[in-house]
Design a protein around this motif. Structure first.
Motif, PDB file in Angstrom:
ATOM      1  N   LYS A 232       0.834  -1.202   0.000  1.00  0.00           N
ATOM      2  CA  LYS A 232       0.000   0.000   0.000  1.00  0.00           C
ATOM      3  C   LYS A 232       0.870   1.254   0.000  1.00  0.00           C
ATOM      4  O   LYS A 232       0.588   2.224  -0.723  1.00  0.00           O
ATOM      5  CB  LYS A 232      -0.900  -0.004   1.234  1.00  0.00           C
ATOM      6  CG  LYS A 232      -1.881   1.159   1.307  1.00  0.00           C
ATOM      7  CD  LYS A 232      -2.988   1.025   0.288  1.00  0.00           C
ATOM      8  CE  LYS A 232      -4.079   2.053   0.501  1.00  0.00           C
ATOM      9  NZ  LYS A 232      -5.180   1.914  -0.493  1.00  0.00           N
ATOM     10  N   ILE A 233       1.928   1.238   0.783  1.00  0.00           N
ATOM     11  CA  ILE A 233       2.868   2.365   0.800  1.00  0.00           C
ATOM     12  C   ILE A 233       3.431   2.597  -0.596  1.00  0.00           C
ATOM     13  O   ILE A 233       3.490   3.735  -1.077  1.00  0.00           O
ATOM     14  CB  ILE A 233       4.009   2.102   1.802  1.00  0.00           C
ATOM     15  CG1 ILE A 233       3.475   2.146   3.239  1.00  0.00           C
ATOM     16  CG2 ILE A 233       5.137   3.114   1.628  1.00  0.00           C
ATOM     17  CD1 ILE A 233       4.484   1.699   4.287  1.00  0.00           C
ATOM     18  N   ALA A 234       3.833   1.515  -1.254  1.00  0.00           N
ATOM     19  CA  ALA A 234       4.410   1.633  -2.599  1.00  0.00           C
ATOM     20  C   ALA A 234       3.408   2.219  -3.583  1.00  0.00           C
ATOM     21  O   ALA A 234       3.750   3.098  -4.384  1.00  0.00           O
ATOM     22  CB  ALA A 234       4.890   0.258  -3.071  1.00  0.00           C
TER      23      ALA A 234
ATOM     24  N   GLU B  76       2.849  10.770   3.365  1.00  0.00           N
ATOM     25  CA  GLU B  76       1.427  10.473   3.159  1.00  0.00           C
ATOM     26  C   GLU B  76       1.230   8.998   2.819  1.00  0.00           C
ATOM     27  O   GLU B  76       0.264   8.368   3.262  1.00  0.00           O
ATOM     28  CB  GLU B  76       0.865  11.360   2.054  1.00  0.00           C
ATOM     29  CG  GLU B  76       0.768  12.836   2.442  1.00  0.00           C
ATOM     30  CD  GLU B  76       0.299  13.716   1.298  1.00  0.00           C
ATOM     31  OE1 GLU B  76       0.127  13.197   0.165  1.00  0.00           O
ATOM     32  OE2 GLU B  76       0.101  14.928   1.526  1.00  0.00           O
ATOM     33  N   ALA B  77       2.150   8.447   2.043  1.00  0.00           N
ATOM     34  CA  ALA B  77       2.067   7.030   1.675  1.00  0.00           C
ATOM     35  C   ALA B  77       2.243   6.138   2.896  1.00  0.00           C
ATOM     36  O   ALA B  77       1.534   5.133   3.067  1.00  0.00           O
ATOM     37  CB  ALA B  77       3.126   6.700   0.622  1.00  0.00           C
ATOM     38  N   CYS B  78       3.167   6.493   3.784  1.00  0.00           N
ATOM     39  CA  CYS B  78       3.409   5.695   4.985  1.00  0.00           C
ATOM     40  C   CYS B  78       2.201   5.728   5.917  1.00  0.00           C
ATOM     41  O   CYS B  78       1.845   4.713   6.522  1.00  0.00           O
ATOM     42  CB  CYS B  78       4.658   6.190   5.702  1.00  0.00           C
ATOM     43  SG  CYS B  78       6.191   5.805   4.815  1.00  0.00           S
ATOM     44  N   LEU B  79       1.560   6.878   6.014  1.00  0.00           N
ATOM     45  CA  LEU B  79       0.353   6.980   6.842  1.00  0.00           C
ATOM     46  C   LEU B  79      -0.795   6.174   6.231  1.00  0.00           C
ATOM     47  O   LEU B  79      -1.593   5.568   6.951  1.00  0.00           O
ATOM     48  CB  LEU B  79      -0.054   8.439   7.004  1.00  0.00           C
ATOM     49  CG  LEU B  79       0.909   9.290   7.849  1.00  0.00           C
ATOM     50  CD1 LEU B  79       0.479  10.747   7.849  1.00  0.00           C
ATOM     51  CD2 LEU B  79       1.003   8.761   9.274  1.00  0.00           C
TER      52      LEU B  79
ATOM     53  N   GLY C 144       5.818   0.690  12.434  1.00  0.00           N
ATOM     54  CA  GLY C 144       5.915   1.950  11.702  1.00  0.00           C
ATOM     55  C   GLY C 144       6.970   1.897  10.627  1.00  0.00           C
ATOM     56  O   GLY C 144       7.672   0.889  10.461  1.00  0.00           O
ATOM     57  N   ALA C 145       7.073   3.006   9.904  1.00  0.00           N
ATOM     58  CA  ALA C 145       8.029   3.136   8.815  1.00  0.00           C
ATOM     59  C   ALA C 145       9.229   3.958   9.270  1.00  0.00           C
ATOM     60  O   ALA C 145       9.079   5.058   9.788  1.00  0.00           O
ATOM     61  CB  ALA C 145       7.371   3.794   7.604  1.00  0.00           C
ATOM     62  N   ILE C 146      10.409   3.397   9.084  1.00  0.00           N
ATOM     63  CA  ILE C 146      11.663   4.065   9.435  1.00  0.00           C
ATOM     64  C   ILE C 146      12.420   4.317   8.138  1.00  0.00           C
ATOM     65  O   ILE C 146      12.498   3.439   7.273  1.00  0.00           O
ATOM     66  CB  ILE C 146      12.515   3.172  10.348  1.00  0.00           C
ATOM     67  CG1 ILE C 146      11.694   2.657  11.533  1.00  0.00           C
ATOM     68  CG2 ILE C 146      13.765   3.910  10.829  1.00  0.00           C
ATOM     69  CD1 ILE C 146      12.258   1.412  12.170  1.00  0.00           C
TER      70      ILE C 146
ATOM     71  N   LEU D 140      14.764   8.427  10.814  1.00  0.00           N
ATOM     72  CA  LEU D 140      13.539   9.195  11.001  1.00  0.00           C
ATOM     73  C   LEU D 140      12.341   8.255  10.988  1.00  0.00           C
ATOM     74  O   LEU D 140      12.334   7.271  10.236  1.00  0.00           O
ATOM     75  CB  LEU D 140      13.370  10.227   9.879  1.00  0.00           C
ATOM     76  CG  LEU D 140      14.450  11.302   9.746  1.00  0.00           C
ATOM     77  CD1 LEU D 140      14.251  12.076   8.441  1.00  0.00           C
ATOM     78  CD2 LEU D 140      14.439  12.241  10.940  1.00  0.00           C
ATOM     79  N   LEU D 141      11.336   8.554  11.819  1.00  0.00           N
ATOM     80  CA  LEU D 141      10.079   7.806  11.802  1.00  0.00           C
ATOM     81  C   LEU D 141       9.090   8.531  10.900  1.00  0.00           C
ATOM     82  O   LEU D 141       8.805   9.710  11.116  1.00  0.00           O
ATOM     83  CB  LEU D 141       9.487   7.694  13.213  1.00  0.00           C
ATOM     84  CG  LEU D 141      10.194   6.780  14.213  1.00  0.00           C
ATOM     85  CD1 LEU D 141       9.406   6.739  15.516  1.00  0.00           C
ATOM     86  CD2 LEU D 141      10.355   5.382  13.658  1.00  0.00           C
TER      87      LEU D 141
END
Length: 327
Positions: A47-49, A259-262, A238-240, A139-140
């Motif tokens: 989904k992030i991609a 926005e993609a990570c959220l 989460g995304a790092i 960074l998170l």
């Protein structure tokens, strides 16, 4: 000659205006996850991609590498710091290997609920940890994807801490977890995640613990038919991103990636809630049992080790108490 040059310039101008983003720079980002392809984490990463590509007009290409193809959590973090890998998505409790106070997430019953953990992750305490993390090159981009509370999966029913006495408890090699389950009276057995099913089937282990959503896909309910909601751990994923990779992105690409990570986080949380309902039905239909217990007696046996862990430097002195004060 001047006419030809003018025509050539006009043609180049037309190509740029017609192709638009064709000549725009593309940013390729490697995203690693530890779990298998097709699982909930992989679906979140995909989904992030997809959203990153959409938000950036195709300029961000996030390549997903599941099943620890890029290494374990620690080795992937090292790759992030060097810039050979851009991103990692997973359990943020592992960040305790880099900023020690994050280890509080591994302490059973340190958090009263998922909401308590979420408030901590947004608190000044956690923001200070993020500054330390940034100083180490990370960074998170998201921090509120959650696992279902951890439960105990066993070959005999567990109704109270007394039922844990002397059983062989499978754990990863995490000192905090090992000390906590020893306090609960178990004999700790170290078995890798990929060997857990066989260990339970062959009697190498009598029990194990994991997030509820992992039981049915791994078929643990086939070999250990009692699932007790000890709810001893809540977790966040989460995304790092490595600061080296992040700083190379233009501001608009950074925004698109956040926005993609959220979006990936939101998708994951939706999938987890679906798993809560669907897996409960499937586990019960398989003949396994789900046991509800009073968790206070379990908590009371574990919490006395807090002072010992603080004295041994697993997190800062008084940090546990500061977390309890978050309302």
């Amino acid at each position: 000659m001047k006419t030809k040059l003018l025509i050539g310039a006009l043609v180049v101008t037309m190509i740029f205006s017609l192709t638009g983003t064709v000549l725009a720079k593309k940013y390729v980002l490697k995203l690693g996850i530890l779990s298998a392809a097709g699982g909930l984490e992989d679906q979140a990463a995909q989904k992030i991609a997809a959203v990153a590509a959409e938000k950036s007009g195709g300029q961000l290409e996030v390549q997903v590498f599941p099943a620890a193809q890029l290494g374990n959590f620690i080795s992937q973090m090292e790759s992030l710091a060097m810039g050979t890998q851009a991103m990692l998505w997973g359990d943020l409790g592992w960040l305790g290997n880099f900023v020690k106070d994050y280890q509080i997430q591994i302490m059973p019953y340190a958090f009263r609920s998922q909401a308590h953990l979420d408030k901590f992750m947004d608190s000044q305490l956690a923001l200070d940890l993020e500054k330390q993390l940034e100083g180490k090159g990370y960074l998170l981009l998201s921090k509120h994807a959650y696992q279902l509370p951890k439960v105990t999966v066993s070959k005999k029913p567990i109704f109270s801490p007394d039922d844990l006495e002397g059983i062989k408890m499978r754990l990863p090699e995490w000192p905090i977890a090992m000390k906590a389950w020893e306090a609960l009276g178990t004999n700790v057995t170290i078995v890798s995640w990929g060997e857990v099913y066989l260990a339970l089937a062959q009697g190498v282990a009598d029990a194990m613990e994991c997030g509820f959503e992992f039981i049915y896909p791994a078929k643990f309910n086939e070999v250990a038919k009692y699932i007790t909601r000890t709810n001893h751990l809540f977790g966040c994923r989460g995304a790092i991103i490595g600061k080296v990779s992040y700083d190379k992105l233009p501001a608009e690409m950074q925004t698109a990636l956040k926005e993609a990570c959220l979006a990936g986080e939101k998708h994951y949380n939706t999938l987890v809630e679906q798993a809560r309902v669907e897996h409960t039905k499937k586990i019960l239909a398989s003949g396994a049992n789900i046991i509800e217990v009073n968790t206070i007696p379990f908590m009371e046996k574990v919490l006395p080790i807090v002072d010992t862990l603080e004295d041994e430097g697993f997190w800062s002195k008084g940090f546990y108490q500061k977390i309890q004060e978050i309302k």
